[in-house]
Design a protein around this motif. Sequence first.
Motif, PDB file in Angstrom:
ATOM      1  N   GLY A  43       0.797  -1.216   0.000  1.00 32.62           N
ATOM      2  CA  GLY A  43       0.000   0.000   0.000  1.00 32.62           C
ATOM      3  C   GLY A  43       0.832   1.269   0.000  1.00 32.62           C
ATOM      4  O   GLY A  43       0.351   2.332   0.417  1.00 32.62           O
ATOM      5  N   CYS A  44       2.073   1.189  -0.472  1.00 34.33           N
ATOM      6  CA  CYS A  44       2.886   2.399  -0.612  1.00 34.33           C
ATOM      7  C   CYS A  44       2.688   2.967  -2.022  1.00 34.33           C
ATOM      8  O   CYS A  44       1.901   2.445  -2.810  1.00 34.33           O
ATOM      9  CB  CYS A  44       4.351   2.129  -0.306  1.00 34.33           C
ATOM     10  SG  CYS A  44       5.041   0.660  -1.084  1.00 34.33           S
ATOM     11  N   GLN A  45       3.390   4.047  -2.339  1.00 35.86           N
ATOM     12  CA  GLN A  45       3.204   4.705  -3.626  1.00 35.86           C
ATOM     13  C   GLN A  45       4.461   4.579  -4.478  1.00 35.86           C
ATOM     14  O   GLN A  45       5.578   4.531  -3.957  1.00 35.86           O
ATOM     15  CB  GLN A  45       2.870   6.201  -3.433  1.00 35.86           C
ATOM     16  CG  GLN A  45       1.586   6.476  -2.674  1.00 35.86           C
ATOM     17  CD  GLN A  45       1.791   6.563  -1.175  1.00 35.86           C
ATOM     18  OE1 GLN A  45       2.730   7.174  -0.707  1.00 35.86           O
ATOM     19  NE2 GLN A  45       0.893   5.948  -0.417  1.00 35.86           N
ATOM     20  N   ALA A  74       9.853   3.638  -4.321  1.00 40.53           N
ATOM     21  CA  ALA A  74       8.552   3.722  -3.664  1.00 40.53           C
ATOM     22  C   ALA A  74       8.653   4.662  -2.473  1.00 40.53           C
ATOM     23  O   ALA A  74       9.746   4.961  -1.983  1.00 40.53           O
ATOM     24  CB  ALA A  74       8.085   2.331  -3.214  1.00 40.53           C
ATOM     25  N   HIS A  75       7.499   5.118  -2.013  1.00 43.53           N
ATOM     26  CA  HIS A  75       7.511   6.060  -0.887  1.00 43.53           C
ATOM     27  C   HIS A  75       6.182   6.028  -0.149  1.00 43.53           C
ATOM     28  O   HIS A  75       5.193   5.473  -0.621  1.00 43.53           O
ATOM     29  CB  HIS A  75       7.812   7.483  -1.383  1.00 43.53           C
ATOM     30  CG  HIS A  75       6.664   8.117  -2.121  1.00 43.53           C
ATOM     31  ND1 HIS A  75       5.793   9.010  -1.529  1.00 43.53           N
ATOM     32  CD2 HIS A  75       6.231   7.985  -3.403  1.00 43.53           C
ATOM     33  CE1 HIS A  75       4.883   9.402  -2.408  1.00 43.53           C
ATOM     34  NE2 HIS A  75       5.121   8.802  -3.556  1.00 43.53           N
ATOM     35  N   PRO A 241      14.813   6.725   4.920  1.00 45.74           N
ATOM     36  CA  PRO A 241      15.299   5.990   3.749  1.00 45.74           C
ATOM     37  C   PRO A 241      15.622   4.551   4.160  1.00 45.74           C
ATOM     38  O   PRO A 241      16.360   4.330   5.126  1.00 45.74           O
ATOM     39  CB  PRO A 241      16.577   6.748   3.344  1.00 45.74           C
ATOM     40  CG  PRO A 241      16.721   7.883   4.315  1.00 45.74           C
ATOM     41  CD  PRO A 241      15.864   7.582   5.487  1.00 45.74           C
ATOM     42  N   CYS A 242      15.071   3.572   3.435  1.00 49.71           N
ATOM     43  CA  CYS A 242      15.304   2.175   3.787  1.00 49.71           C
ATOM     44  C   CYS A 242      14.954   1.295   2.596  1.00 49.71           C
ATOM     45  O   CYS A 242      14.367   1.763   1.621  1.00 49.71           O
ATOM     46  CB  CYS A 242      14.466   1.766   5.001  1.00 49.71           C
ATOM     47  SG  CYS A 242      12.669   1.890   4.751  1.00 49.71           S
ATOM     48  N   ALA A 243      15.318   0.023   2.688  1.00 50.74           N
ATOM     49  CA  ALA A 243      14.854  -0.939   1.689  1.00 50.74           C
ATOM     50  C   ALA A 243      13.419  -1.319   2.004  1.00 50.74           C
ATOM     51  O   ALA A 243      12.962  -1.221   3.147  1.00 50.74           O
ATOM     52  CB  ALA A 243      15.746  -2.177   1.671  1.00 50.74           C
ATOM     53  N   ILE A 244      12.702  -1.773   0.992  1.00 48.92           N
ATOM     54  CA  ILE A 244      11.263  -1.987   1.162  1.00 48.92           C
ATOM     55  C   ILE A 244      10.950  -3.136   2.116  1.00 48.92           C
ATOM     56  O   ILE A 244       9.828  -3.229   2.622  1.00 48.92           O
ATOM     57  CB  ILE A 244      10.580  -2.181  -0.208  1.00 48.92           C
ATOM     58  CG1 ILE A 244       9.065  -1.950  -0.073  1.00 48.92           C
ATOM     59  CG2 ILE A 244      10.946  -3.539  -0.814  1.00 48.92           C
ATOM     60  CD1 ILE A 244       8.329  -1.786  -1.378  1.00 48.92           C
ATOM     61  N   LEU A 267       8.386   7.669   4.265  1.00 53.08           N
ATOM     62  CA  LEU A 267       9.426   6.715   3.859  1.00 53.08           C
ATOM     63  C   LEU A 267       9.796   6.919   2.405  1.00 53.08           C
ATOM     64  O   LEU A 267       8.968   7.351   1.599  1.00 53.08           O
ATOM     65  CB  LEU A 267       8.943   5.262   4.029  1.00 53.08           C
ATOM     66  CG  LEU A 267       8.941   4.683   5.444  1.00 53.08           C
ATOM     67  CD1 LEU A 267       7.696   5.123   6.195  1.00 53.08           C
ATOM     68  CD2 LEU A 267       9.010   3.164   5.408  1.00 53.08           C
ATOM     69  N   ILE A 268      11.050   6.600   2.080  1.00 56.48           N
ATOM     70  CA  ILE A 268      11.497   6.486   0.700  1.00 56.48           C
ATOM     71  C   ILE A 268      12.265   5.171   0.614  1.00 56.48           C
ATOM     72  O   ILE A 268      13.231   4.948   1.347  1.00 56.48           O
ATOM     73  CB  ILE A 268      12.321   7.716   0.246  1.00 56.48           C
ATOM     74  CG1 ILE A 268      12.723   7.586  -1.214  1.00 56.48           C
ATOM     75  CG2 ILE A 268      13.502   7.988   1.155  1.00 56.48           C
ATOM     76  CD1 ILE A 268      13.228   8.887  -1.816  1.00 56.48           C
TER      77      ILE A 268
END
Length: 404
Positions: A43-45, A74-75, A241-244, A267-268
């Motif tokens: 459900g992120c963008q 994604a973010h 900032p992180c991995a998904i 988040l990014i």
Amino acid sequence: MAEADAAVVRNEETEEEEQVVNPWEVSAGKGGIDYDKLVDQFGCQRLDDALVARVARLTSRPPHRFLRRGLFFAHRDLNEILDLYEKGERFYLYTGRGPSSEALHLGHLIPFMFTKYLQDAFKVPLVIQLTDDEKFLWKNLTVEESKRLARENAKDIIACGFDVERTFIFSDFNYVGGAFYENMVKVARCVTYNKVVGIFGFTPEDHIGKVSFPPVQAVPSFPSSFPHLFSGNDQLRCLIPCAIDQDPYFRMTRDVAPRIGYQKPSLIESRFFPALQGENTKMSASDPNSAIYVTDSAKEIKTKVNKYAFSGGRDSVELHRKLGANLDVDVPVKYLNFFLEDDNELEHIKKEYKEGRMLTGEVKQRLITVLSELVARHQRARAKVTEEMVDAFMAVRPLPNMFG
């Protein structure tokens, strides 16, 4: 923080096998991770070109290659952070590292390289969490060894070039308490056991230390956890900032935040960094040939790339000239996509390689040069990091140039 950067991907029997992505396991079928499916599932963008262009406009600098090449893809609510920044308001950055190994590999550097760019571009403070407690709970490590590894990993993080006047690095074992602990128990009271099992997949065989850990990674998202930095500014927004694979922690955090009076973190999120043997294999500390480490010599890098980096080239030169390389599976090209700065050169390599005019050996040679230079630069920077510098970054003190 869990391993937020490596391609922790194991083989499955079929492509139809359901992919699993969480902070401790990432698995996919032979086709690799389906990132579109992941975005829909979480459900992120999607991070689109317009948002990347907006970052460039607001910071008056070219977007980082990780952004312009869709590696951070994604973010969650990045647009809201940019809205605030455009109005002259500030935010802070939060990222982390789970210190489970003596030496970092290149995948571990990805979030820190990108976070340094964000810190420099937006001129904002940064908190870096070293989850030595998590590694004690999940790995066969003593408390003392976990704390030692945290400090060693801090040296590699500092070597990435962070500004000591805008950066606070902390280990959970040393810092948790006071306002930080107050926020932990506020989060813990809002998350039921069924909810945490649903988010993280804990089983009845997991010890309660694992179940109790998620609030520890959640609360650096709240500025009140750091009264020495953000006293009186409890509504300051946070960008992570992180991995998904870290997204589950912060889905939980974003759900809880308004219930305890705080802003949701933004988040990014990045793609995974592949192992040398390909996206369907696993980077493993037990297999040093699965990754390039920041301690590797130029000779070791050359050997690993030439011998182990999975190639999308064909079985013979004749066939390669005729069919060209399969860039979708070629690890050297994927690594160049992360680390070769020049966009024009990268596109030239991809075109020539795909059309069979460039051979695998030539692409690998360019990668060896790029990685050898990167690792050598890191080793020189790491050698200059003293124990006193680590103490300075980890000291609980106001940051003199926090928004400078």
